[in-house]
Design an enzyme around this catalytic site. Structure first.
Site, PDB file in Angstrom:
ATOM      1  N   ARG A  66      -4.308  20.123  20.992  1.00  0.00           N
ATOM      2  CA  ARG A  66      -2.920  19.789  21.270  1.00  0.00           C
ATOM      3  C   ARG A  66      -2.002  20.063  20.068  1.00  0.00           C
ATOM      4  NH1 ARG A  66      -1.193  15.953  24.872  1.00  0.00           N
ATOM      5  NH2 ARG A  66       0.818  14.994  24.452  1.00  0.00           N
ATOM      6  N   THR A  67      -2.366  19.530  18.922  1.00  0.00           N
ATOM      7  CA  THR A  67      -1.531  19.714  17.737  1.00  0.00           C
ATOM      8  C   THR A  67      -1.566  21.171  17.265  1.00  0.00           C
ATOM      9  OG1 THR A  67      -1.922  17.432  17.084  1.00  0.00           O
ATOM     10  CG2 THR A  67      -1.126  18.905  15.375  1.00  0.00           C
ATOM     11  N   LYS A  94     -21.469  26.623   5.328  1.00  0.00           N
ATOM     12  CA  LYS A  94     -22.306  27.258   4.309  1.00  0.00           C
ATOM     13  C   LYS A  94     -22.258  26.490   2.989  1.00  0.00           C
ATOM     14  CE  LYS A  94     -22.931  32.092   5.660  1.00  0.00           C
ATOM     15  NZ  LYS A  94     -22.597  33.488   5.356  1.00  0.00           N
ATOM     16  N   ARG A 116      -5.035  19.713   9.086  1.00  0.00           N
ATOM     17  CA  ARG A 116      -5.423  18.510   9.819  1.00  0.00           C
ATOM     18  C   ARG A 116      -6.758  18.065   9.262  1.00  0.00           C
ATOM     19  NH1 ARG A 116      -3.242  15.926  14.521  1.00  0.00           N
ATOM     20  NH2 ARG A 116      -4.894  14.926  15.673  1.00  0.00           N
ATOM     21  N   HIS A 146       1.461  11.407   9.710  1.00  0.00           N
ATOM     22  CA  HIS A 146       1.584  12.502  10.672  1.00  0.00           C
ATOM     23  C   HIS A 146       3.079  12.804  10.731  1.00  0.00           C
ATOM     24  CE1 HIS A 146       0.812  15.245  13.751  1.00  0.00           C
ATOM     25  NE2 HIS A 146       0.204  14.515  14.637  1.00  0.00           N
TER      26      HIS A 146
END
Lengths: 321, 321, 321
Positions: A66-67, A94, A116, A146
């Protein structure tokens, strides 16, 4: 703290990490710039070449379609090239360190990181250590902030209420775990609303919450009285079985927004929610889909606000659209 | 073997599968073309329309976000359209053969395959069987080759050392399993360096390695003496528990590059690594981040070199940028 | 039923959900529009700016790299921006309803949904509930329809046979579970072929299949006699162990297309298959790769047909290419 980090010496936005340290003038500049993009969606061709040739990296350490989608659309409509990197499923598997990942992407001459991360402070950390020509935007870090969500909420409030002075705003739900609430409270206070109330059971309010400039309340009937804006938070279902909460039904009875409770607010109060909504848990469907709901306008405004923040941090301060 | 496959009759690059069969003139042409792209990253708009309207397919049978990213950026900056296909997670799960997958993509009029595969020879196989208008680039096949990595290494060496004649180069680490090393050795010899040394324990050197035109050595103190270039290889941690190696600490003690060992090389020696680096395993952090390290320049050069190879194989031999 | 939904009041294509309710004139308009795009793939630059600035969402509730790829390429060649959303792995995992997902994407001002869903009727449902400015294209819904596949098949038939009148067409295989067959039968009848035969064991034919305007047959020797077009369906291997079918070998012996059986058809009959093919299960390799096979042309035509449907539903009725 974050002020020297996210602003240039002349006070312009360089990164967008947190509402903290941004004053009313700068927040208003973001809203005004977003205004110039908001009309664009109606155009036949929804693109402007402001960031053509720029590479924007969606660096998602936590999955959020969504974001990511809203940032990808904002970047695309500015004609930037978008590179989606889902770290959860790849690269650092890795064993490369976060800093080495950043150094490598920098070396590829990318221009912006949209970050994020599940850990509070991750976007700040990256901004502190990245090359000077790169801008970092916080797309949600742990329980910290946010800020683009908060700004699209401010945009939506201004759209309906014209000004912030004199407004009474109630934020309802799990304040304790909400990065959205934290950013909203900072923004509302910076923009000069009259009153921010937070309404939640004691277990879902942070200690010393008053120090953030809010009035804590535990009862919806008291809390919603005469407010201009109601912001419902999403109830994270994974917290439901914990000690924080009794049951979904119980929560809805006490803190869910119904038509009856909505009547306590001002007749022209607007209802907001960052989405995705849990119908019948924190909000009744009739309210979410009702005439006072501006939930979908928030989503629309999210694109314009992110376009504004992207162009401002990249030094293109909302050139003529 | 690969010569007739990757060159046109007039000797131009058609596919880029392996360093084998490419002579000094052609390798130099690649480096010169890359040079013309290397400056572009500084531009305001980092795009040229050389491959506009072309469709480049990243056909990854093996997951590698890092390598895919560099090819995606190179293609995007040439204005090509990129289609990412992660075969590991999709398409052939319905049981379609590799050849049928290729035939189908050809029928969609794509222009280039960038192939990553766990099996040696996969890119050659695809090049042998694909339609004449399509170019194939090998982005790593099994333990065989990783020729674009080798070319970005050559570019980085030339950037610092101006010419290859007279250079002594040491490659250190797991030569046996490294497709990168195999391609580097071919390229270094084709470009005419004075000496290529490979430094590793016996268990990590291929049999008859001398036949590749290198001097095998088992001791860093002997091997690094007076070299101009040190290339450290990544130690695949999954090999650590096998019979090949004792322990991480033991390996670092014998074959890790430290500041002390670096002093054995020429004072202006450069330190290279294909990344991602294992700090404290094959290389000390102080060396990786030190003044002689060109590791991040390798990453930057990777974009320019891949742009060069893409335009050359597509017949656009580095038009004016 | 679907007629009022997928057409505007003036009879133009608004959504593309099903062949049902589309008449010969409209299907022919789609084929003619596709014709104008079919030549484009040969061009140096394979792009037209018809949908520049439009956002097309590939909304895949069921994973299908192959189908997604063809829609992505079609959209890209029309210069649209493409947003790939794989719902299976993301968004609705937070428990959001389908309708809320759609409402949110609408609010982001996207222009088209290309929908793939395991449930029959999903694309119709979305078209019924989406905003008026958005077009919906069905990319396969359960066992109901796959109308873009049917149209590319019609395009391929017309390419080879010039007209539909008088043609005898045989569809062979698992008719019962095939959304492709259902859409093909509708399209063939709407375009006025002489005869549609469906050839399958009784267990793989729907009840009352005759009501769809086809002749059901259980024997290849009878069914293929004198046909102009043979359409082989893919045998879903997951049905193999069920009660529907004996074994792969047995199925191939009875219903697989071999060179010997192909001789029963007209000498200039064409062989079609929606792909991916199971060599040696429903079709012999010598036939799939033989001179009468047009399987790969179907794939090429798929891009042009999808470009046509995209531009028509978006109101750009095949502007000059």
């Amino acid at each position: 703290m974050s002020l020297p980090l996210q602003l240039t010496k002349s006070g312009q936005l360089k990164h967008f990490l947190s509402i903290d340290g941004l004053d009313q003038a700068l927040l208003t500049e973001i809203l005004d710039t977003a205004e110039s993009f908001a009309g664009m969606s109606e155009h036949q061709v929804k693109k402007v070449p402001l960031l053509r040739g720029k590479t924007i990296v969606n660096l998602f350490f936590e999955n959020s379609t969504r974001t990511r989608t809203t940032f990808e659309l904002a970047a695309t409509r500015l004609s930037a090239d978008v590179l989606n990197i889902n770290i959860a499923t790849s690269a650092t598997s890795k064993g490369e360190s976060l800093l080495d990942t950043i150094r490598n992407l920098e070396a590829m001459h990318v221009d912006m990181f949209v970050v994020r991360h599940a850990i509070s402070g991750a976007a700040h950390f990256i901004a502190q250590h990245t090359a000077p020509h790169i801008s970092v935007i916080n797309a949600g870090d742990g329980q910290h902030a946010h800020p683009t969500q908060a700004m699209l909420d401010m945009f939506t409030i201004r759209q309906h209420k014209k000004q912030f002075a004199g407004l009474k705003v109630a934020i309802v739900g799990d304040i304790l775990h909400s990065r959205v609430a934290r950013s909203q409270i900072r923004a509302l206070n910076a923009l000069g609303v009259a009153e921010v109330r937070v309404i939640a059971p004691k277990t879902l309010l942070p200690a010393y919450v008053e120090s953030m400039g809010v009035i804590p309340l535990h009862d919806m009937h008291e809390g919603l009285r005469d407010v201009d804006v109601i912001i419902m938070l999403r109830l994270q279902k994974e917290r439901m079985n914990s000690a924080f909460l009794p049951s979904e039904g119980e929560f809805f009875r006490c803190y869910g927004l119904t038509e009856a409770k909505l009547k306590l607010a001002k007749p022209d109060a607007i209802v907001m929610h960052p989405g995705p909504i849990n119908r019948g848990v924190e909000i009744a469907s009739s309210v979410a889909d009702g005439p006072q709901s501006v939930i979908l306008q928030q989503v629309s405004n999210g694109i314009a606000v992110r376009m504004a923040i992207m162009t401002m941090t990249m030094g293109s301060h909302g050139a003529s659209v």
